[in-house]
Scaffold this motif. Structure first.
Motif, mmCIF file in Angstrom:
data_model
loop_
_atom_site.group_PDB
_atom_site.id
_atom_site.type_symbol
_atom_site.label_atom_id
_atom_site.label_comp_id
_atom_site.label_asym_id
_atom_site.label_seq_id
_atom_site.Cartn_x
_atom_site.Cartn_y
_atom_site.Cartn_z
ATOM 1 N N TYR A 138 6.856 -1.532 7.110
ATOM 2 C CA TYR A 138 5.967 -0.414 7.368
ATOM 3 C C TYR A 138 6.742 0.890 7.349
ATOM 4 O O TYR A 138 7.910 0.944 7.740
ATOM 5 C CB TYR A 138 5.292 -0.549 8.745
ATOM 6 C CG TYR A 138 4.366 -1.733 8.853
ATOM 7 C CD1 TYR A 138 4.815 -2.957 9.336
ATOM 8 C CD2 TYR A 138 3.025 -1.618 8.476
ATOM 9 C CE1 TYR A 138 3.965 -4.043 9.429
ATOM 10 C CE2 TYR A 138 2.164 -2.689 8.575
ATOM 11 C CZ TYR A 138 2.647 -3.900 9.050
ATOM 12 O OH TYR A 138 1.796 -4.978 9.148
ATOM 13 N N ALA A 139 6.056 1.937 6.948
ATOM 14 C CA ALA A 139 6.615 3.268 7.117
ATOM 15 C C ALA A 139 6.625 3.592 8.604
ATOM 16 O O ALA A 139 5.751 3.140 9.357
ATOM 17 C CB ALA A 139 5.771 4.287 6.358
ATOM 18 N N GLU A 140 7.600 4.368 9.021
ATOM 19 C CA GLU A 140 7.705 4.712 10.436
ATOM 20 C C GLU A 140 6.441 5.403 10.932
ATOM 21 O O GLU A 140 6.032 5.218 12.089
ATOM 22 C CB GLU A 140 8.916 5.618 10.651
ATOM 23 C CG GLU A 140 10.259 4.911 10.577
ATOM 24 C CD GLU A 140 10.437 3.877 11.670
ATOM 25 O OE1 GLU A 140 11.072 2.838 11.409
ATOM 26 O OE2 GLU A 140 9.949 4.110 12.797
ATOM 27 N N PHE A 177 5.397 5.363 0.496
ATOM 28 C CA PHE A 177 5.224 3.978 0.900
ATOM 29 C C PHE A 177 4.521 3.920 2.248
ATOM 30 O O PHE A 177 4.803 4.716 3.146
ATOM 31 C CB PHE A 177 6.594 3.311 0.985
ATOM 32 C CG PHE A 177 6.586 1.959 1.621
ATOM 33 C CD1 PHE A 177 6.973 1.799 2.941
ATOM 34 C CD2 PHE A 177 6.199 0.840 0.909
ATOM 35 C CE1 PHE A 177 6.972 0.554 3.536
ATOM 36 C CE2 PHE A 177 6.200 -0.412 1.490
ATOM 37 C CZ PHE A 177 6.581 -0.562 2.812
ATOM 38 N N VAL A 178 3.606 2.948 2.400
ATOM 39 C CA VAL A 178 2.917 2.737 3.673
ATOM 40 C C VAL A 178 3.284 1.374 4.267
ATOM 41 O O VAL A 178 3.763 1.291 5.401
ATOM 42 C CB VAL A 178 1.393 2.830 3.510
ATOM 43 C CG1 VAL A 178 0.688 2.516 4.827
ATOM 44 C CG2 VAL A 178 0.996 4.214 2.993
ATOM 45 N N ALA A 179 3.057 0.319 3.503
ATOM 46 C CA ALA A 179 3.314 -1.022 4.023
ATOM 47 C C ALA A 179 3.402 -2.008 2.868
ATOM 48 O O ALA A 179 2.834 -1.770 1.800
ATOM 49 C CB ALA A 179 2.211 -1.457 4.986
ATOM 50 N N SER A 180 4.090 -3.116 3.094
ATOM 51 C CA SER A 180 4.130 -4.178 2.093
ATOM 52 C C SER A 180 4.277 -5.526 2.768
ATOM 53 O O SER A 180 4.712 -5.616 3.927
ATOM 54 C CB SER A 180 5.270 -3.960 1.086
ATOM 55 O OG SER A 180 6.529 -4.120 1.710
ATOM 56 N N ILE A 181 3.915 -6.561 2.033
ATOM 57 C CA ILE A 181 4.015 -7.931 2.522
ATOM 58 C C ILE A 181 4.551 -8.789 1.391
ATOM 59 O O ILE A 181 4.172 -8.631 0.228
ATOM 60 C CB ILE A 181 2.647 -8.438 3.032
ATOM 61 C CG1 ILE A 181 2.772 -9.826 3.661
ATOM 62 C CG2 ILE A 181 1.597 -8.417 1.931
ATOM 63 C CD1 ILE A 181 1.536 -10.225 4.466
ATOM 64 N N THR A 182 5.462 -9.678 1.733
ATOM 65 C CA THR A 182 6.143 -10.446 0.696
ATOM 66 C C THR A 182 5.258 -11.525 0.074
ATOM 67 O O THR A 182 4.167 -11.812 0.545
ATOM 68 C CB THR A 182 7.388 -11.128 1.275
ATOM 69 O OG1 THR A 182 6.987 -11.971 2.374
ATOM 70 C CG2 THR A 182 8.394 -10.090 1.747
ATOM 71 N N TRP A 242 0.853 -1.186 0.000
ATOM 72 C CA TRP A 242 0.000 0.000 0.000
ATOM 73 C C TRP A 242 0.887 1.232 0.000
ATOM 74 O O TRP A 242 1.879 1.304 0.745
ATOM 75 C CB TRP A 242 -0.905 0.007 1.230
ATOM 76 C CG TRP A 242 -1.948 -1.063 1.225
ATOM 77 C CD1 TRP A 242 -1.865 -2.305 1.771
ATOM 78 C CD2 TRP A 242 -3.252 -0.977 0.633
ATOM 79 N NE1 TRP A 242 -3.019 -3.000 1.550
ATOM 80 C CE2 TRP A 242 -3.896 -2.207 0.859
ATOM 81 C CE3 TRP A 242 -3.948 0.008 -0.055
ATOM 82 C CZ2 TRP A 242 -5.196 -2.482 0.414
ATOM 83 C CZ3 TRP A 242 -5.238 -0.250 -0.492
ATOM 84 C CH2 TRP A 242 -5.851 -1.476 -0.262
ATOM 85 N N LEU A 243 0.524 2.147 -0.835
ATOM 86 C CA LEU A 243 1.171 3.454 -0.860
ATOM 87 C C LEU A 243 0.065 4.494 -0.799
ATOM 88 O O LEU A 243 -1.102 4.185 -1.052
ATOM 89 C CB LEU A 243 2.016 3.620 -2.124
ATOM 90 C CG LEU A 243 3.170 2.619 -2.245
ATOM 91 C CD1 LEU A 243 2.756 1.398 -3.045
ATOM 92 C CD2 LEU A 243 4.393 3.270 -2.878
ATOM 93 N N ARG A 244 0.426 5.718 -0.449
ATOM 94 C CA ARG A 244 -0.601 6.763 -0.352
ATOM 95 C C ARG A 244 -0.072 8.089 -0.871
ATOM 96 O O ARG A 244 1.143 8.333 -0.892
ATOM 97 C CB ARG A 244 -1.070 6.910 1.095
ATOM 98 C CG ARG A 244 -0.014 7.458 2.057
ATOM 99 C CD ARG A 244 -0.539 7.406 3.487
ATOM 100 N NE ARG A 244 0.441 7.956 4.430
ATOM 101 C CZ ARG A 244 0.278 7.931 5.753
ATOM 102 N NH1 ARG A 244 -0.818 7.387 6.305
ATOM 103 N NH2 ARG A 244 1.204 8.469 6.534
ATOM 104 N N GLN A 245 -0.999 8.921 -1.262
ATOM 105 C CA GLN A 245 -0.644 10.251 -1.739
ATOM 106 C C GLN A 245 -1.614 11.255 -1.148
ATOM 107 O O GLN A 245 -2.822 11.208 -1.425
ATOM 108 C CB GLN A 245 -0.660 10.325 -3.263
ATOM 109 C CG GLN A 245 -0.127 11.640 -3.804
ATOM 110 C CD GLN A 245 0.173 11.599 -5.282
ATOM 111 O OE1 GLN A 245 -0.322 10.737 -5.995
ATOM 112 N NE2 GLN A 245 1.004 12.514 -5.753
ATOM 113 N N ALA A 246 -1.074 12.112 -0.317
ATOM 114 C CA ALA A 246 -1.865 13.178 0.291
ATOM 115 C C ALA A 246 -1.910 14.371 -0.657
ATOM 116 O O ALA A 246 -1.027 14.537 -1.509
ATOM 117 C CB ALA A 246 -1.252 13.582 1.621
ATOM 118 N N PRO A 247 -2.914 15.228 -0.513
ATOM 119 C CA PRO A 247 -3.018 16.392 -1.398
ATOM 120 C C PRO A 247 -1.761 17.249 -1.357
ATOM 121 O O PRO A 247 -1.274 17.603 -0.282
ATOM 122 C CB PRO A 247 -4.220 17.149 -0.818
ATOM 123 C CG PRO A 247 -5.037 16.109 -0.146
ATOM 124 C CD PRO A 247 -4.053 15.123 0.404
ATOM 125 N N GLY A 248 -1.213 17.531 -2.520
ATOM 126 C CA GLY A 248 -0.043 18.384 -2.602
ATOM 127 C C GLY A 248 1.265 17.723 -2.233
ATOM 128 O O GLY A 248 2.301 18.401 -2.159
#
Length: 120
Positions: free
Chosen positions: A58-60, A45-50, A34-40
């Motif tokens: 995970y992102a900190e 990167f948020v999290a991933s699983i193999t 999962w990745l995310r994009q906030a406005p502006g």
């Protein structure tokens, strides 16, 4: 590989949401994330699983609050988001990354995104 994300919505701070992503096609050799994009802002990167489910990253900023999981039988990936904060507001994308590129910035396939809004 095709990815279809769902589960976004409006939530108050401190609440929980679970995002789901249905994958079609063979994801046997792919990490799902999962990745995310906030406005502006840039996409992050948020999290991933193999591909084996044996390792997660995970992102900190979300450690201890978000949990990624994967259902191999159904070919789905989930992101359980707890203790939501206004700064979690973003469009969330699920993505697939071939194992030879694991940990790199490049993802091979992307879903369409689902919007999460967290209010105070």
């Amino acid at each position: 590989v095709q990815l279809q994300a769902s589960g976004g919505g409006l939530m108050q701070a401190g609440g929980s949401l679970r995002l789901s992503c249905a994958a079609s096609g063979s994801t046997f050799d792919y990490a799902l994330g999962w990745l995310r994009q906030a406005p502006g802002k840039e996409r992050e990167f948020v999290a991933s699983i193999t591909w084996s489910g044996g390792s997660t990253r995970y992102a900190e900023s979300v450690k201890g609050r978000f949990t990624i999981s994967r259902d191999y039988a159904k070919n789905w990936v989930y992101l359980q988001m707890n203790s939501l904060k206004p700064e979690d507001t973003a469009v969330y994308y699920c993505a697939a990354q071939h194992k030879i590129r694991y940990g790199l910035r490049h993802y091979d396939y992307w879903g369409q995104g689902t919007k999460v809004t967290v209010s105070n």
